[in-house]
Write an enzyme that holds these catalytic residues in place. Structure first.
Site, short mmCIF file in Angstrom:
data_model
loop_
_atom_site.label_atom_id
_atom_site.label_comp_id
_atom_site.label_asym_id
_atom_site.label_seq_id
_atom_site.Cartn_x
_atom_site.Cartn_y
_atom_site.Cartn_z
CG ASP A 180 -1.75 0.89 1.06
OD1 ASP A 180 -2.09 2.40 0.65
OD2 ASP A 180 -3.05 1.56 2.22
CE1 TYR A 210 -2.71 10.96 -11.75
CE2 TYR A 210 -3.16 13.10 -13.05
CZ TYR A 210 -2.99 11.61 -12.20
OH TYR A 210 -2.04 10.61 -13.50
N1 LIG Z 1 -4.03 7.06 -15.90
C1 LIG Z 1 -4.42 8.36 -17.20
O1 LIG Z 1 -4.81 9.17 -17.81
C2 LIG Z 1 -2.58 8.56 -17.10
C3 LIG Z 1 -2.11 10.22 -17.35
C4 LIG Z 1 -1.28 10.45 -17.82
C5 LIG Z 1 -0.60 9.51 -16.61
N2 LIG Z 1 -0.25 9.21 -15.74
C6 LIG Z 1 0.14 8.34 -14.76
O2 LIG Z 1 0.47 6.72 -15.42
C7 LIG Z 1 0.71 6.15 -14.02
C8 LIG Z 1 0.18 5.16 -14.20
O3 LIG Z 1 -0.89 5.30 -14.36
P1 LIG Z 1 -2.34 3.83 -15.18
O4 LIG Z 1 -3.27 4.83 -16.26
O5 LIG Z 1 -2.22 2.60 -15.21
O6 LIG Z 1 -3.06 3.98 -13.48
P2 LIG Z 1 -4.31 3.38 -12.88
O7 LIG Z 1 -4.53 1.94 -14.01
O8 LIG Z 1 -5.60 3.41 -12.30
O9 LIG Z 1 -3.47 2.15 -12.49
C9 LIG Z 1 -3.09 3.05 -11.11
C10 LIG Z 1 -3.09 1.29 -10.28
O10 LIG Z 1 -2.09 2.71 -9.06
C11 LIG Z 1 -2.81 1.46 -7.73
N3 LIG Z 1 -2.82 1.99 -6.51
C12 LIG Z 1 -3.90 3.44 -6.57
N4 LIG Z 1 -3.17 3.21 -4.96
C13 LIG Z 1 -2.58 2.45 -4.26
C14 LIG Z 1 -1.90 2.34 -2.95
N5 LIG Z 1 -1.93 3.29 -2.26
N6 LIG Z 1 -1.32 1.51 -2.99
C15 LIG Z 1 -1.02 0.36 -4.42
N7 LIG Z 1 -1.35 0.82 -5.71
C16 LIG Z 1 -2.17 2.53 -5.63
C17 LIG Z 1 -4.65 1.14 -8.14
O11 LIG Z 1 -5.20 -0.26 -7.44
P3 LIG Z 1 -6.55 -0.13 -7.39
O12 LIG Z 1 -7.16 -0.44 -8.70
O13 LIG Z 1 -6.75 -1.47 -5.81
O14 LIG Z 1 -6.66 1.50 -6.98
C18 LIG Z 1 -3.87 0.89 -9.55
O15 LIG Z 1 -3.95 -0.44 -9.47
C19 LIG Z 1 0.30 6.48 -13.17
O16 LIG Z 1 1.79 7.15 -12.09
C20 LIG Z 1 -0.18 7.79 -13.66
O17 LIG Z 1 -0.22 8.98 -12.94
C21 LIG Z 1 -1.98 8.17 -16.03
#
Ligand SMILES: NC(=O)c1ccc[n+]([C@@H]2O[C@H](COP(=O)([O-])OP(=O)(O)OC[C@H]3O[C@@H](n4cnc5c(N)ncnc54)[C@H](OP(=O)(O)O)[C@@H]3O)[C@@H](O)[C@H]2O)c1
Length: 293
Positions: free
Chosen positions: A38, A127
């Site tokens: 976590d 965010y």
């Molecule tokens: N999504 C976008 O459009 C976007 C755009 C720009 C940059 N990014 C960046 O790219 C990266 C990957 O994003 P993504 O789209 O793959 O995000 P995502 O699909 O939301 O995945 C994030 C993961 O982090 C986990 N998480 C959340 N809180 C947590 C905690 N306290 N401890 C451990 N794990 C935790 C979530 O688990 P749960 O499922 O249990 O919540 C989820 O599996 C991130 O750094 C994000 O900021 C994303």
């Protein structure tokens, strides 16, 4: 070199899932989800890194719920702002490389040309501010850390725009989609493939290239363009462009978030494909089975 041990966080997320899968042939991957590590718990992060003793940490775990973050800034900051600094600190202590991901939402979106890495940041929502805090925490530690800023991440799993549009397209004849926010859609698999490619250049080479890079597909789109590309030639639903003002949300979004990727290309020697080509590949690909959980 020996096979590296690679600690991946957020391995159930869009990007983390692809990373855990695609890094596996190149090292001993310890894939952690929220249940195993976590990121809101500082002590748990320290214990995990000290237990695993990784050569490489790849941090895909993040608080990515942009609107809910407005109501729980402390949680968003703990996960996005504090945890990356602790991971960087622990990586530095053992000489490990850290690869971290950030967002175009660190910018205010007032430019009309792509943002270089050193453009002034001015996040418009909680965010974005929490992700910027994470970048700064990593920079303050100053180890072998690579930060990739990217944008509009989607895939065939999890929560994202592609899956939302597909679901709504099956329910409605008309979709009203914002046309005055410009960015770049990025398929999570392409981001993971690019990460694997840089990891394959070797950890010493990566350590030498520590720094901040924009990692994004080429081209640009509005959400409306993205929706049209997802729906393709189908006669329904009709995609109707609207303004941001017509679709109010709790968190402000930057109007423009295209990232200039020249620094990444010059350093690592390749560019990502056009977002439309990546989308075509994504929708034609099978959904991979779970590896974590
Ligand atoms: N999504 C976008 O459009 C976007 C755009 C720009 C940059 N990014 C960046 O790219 C990266 C990957 O994003 P993504 O789209 O793959 O995000 P995502 O699909 O939301 O995945 C994030 C993961 O982090 C986990 N998480 C959340 N809180 C947590 C905690 N306290 N401890 C451990 N794990 C935790 C979530 O688990 P749960 O499922 O249990 O919540 C989820 O599996 C991130 O750094 C994000 O900021 C994303």
């Amino acid at each position: 070199m020996q096979r590296p041990t690679i600690l991946v966080t957020g391995a159930n997320g869009q990007l983390g899932f692809e990373l855990a899968r695609l890094l596996a042939p190149h090292g001993d991957v310890v894939a952690t989800d929220r249940g195993r590590l976590d990121l809101a718990e500082a002590d748990a992060i320290v214990a995990a890194v000290r237990g695993v003793k990784p050569d490489l940490i790849v941090t895909a775990g993040a608080y990515t719920a942009v609107d809910p973050a407005e109501k729980e800034p402390a949680v968003a900051h703990a996960i996005n702002g504090r945890a990356p600094g602790i991971l960087a600190e622990e990586a530095k202590r053992i000489g490990a490389v850290l690869i971290h991901y950030s967002t175009d939402y660190v910018f205010d979106g007032t430019r009309a040309t792509p943002y270089p890495e050193d453009a002034p940041t001015a996040p418009q929502n909680v965010y974005g501010a929490s992700k910027l805090a994470g970048e700064r925490a990593i920079a303050a530690v100053g180890g072998y850390a690579i930060v990739f800023r990217t944008s509009w991440v989607y895939g065939l799993r999890g929560k994202n725009f592609l899956l939302n549009i597909r679901r709504l397209a099956a329910e409605r004849d008309e979709l009203r989609i914002v046309a005055d926010q410009i960015g770049v859609p990025n398929w999570c698999r392409v981001l993971a493939e690019a990460t694997v490619r840089v990891v394959r250049s070797g950890l010493p080479a990566l350590a030498e290239r520590a720094g901040l890079y924009h990692l994004s597909a080429t081209g640009q789109a509005s959400w409306c363009d993205f929706a049209r590309a997802i729906v393709g030639d189908a006669k329904t639903p009709r995609i109707v462009p609207i303004t941001t003002a017509e679709y109010p949300l709790p968190a402000r979004r930057p109007a423009y978030g295209v990232l200039a990727t020249e620094r990444f290309e010059a350093t690592f020697g390749f560019a990502l494909p056009d977002w439309r080509d990546a989308l075509a590949r994504c929708v034609a690909s099978p959904i991979e089975p779970d590896v974590v959980g």
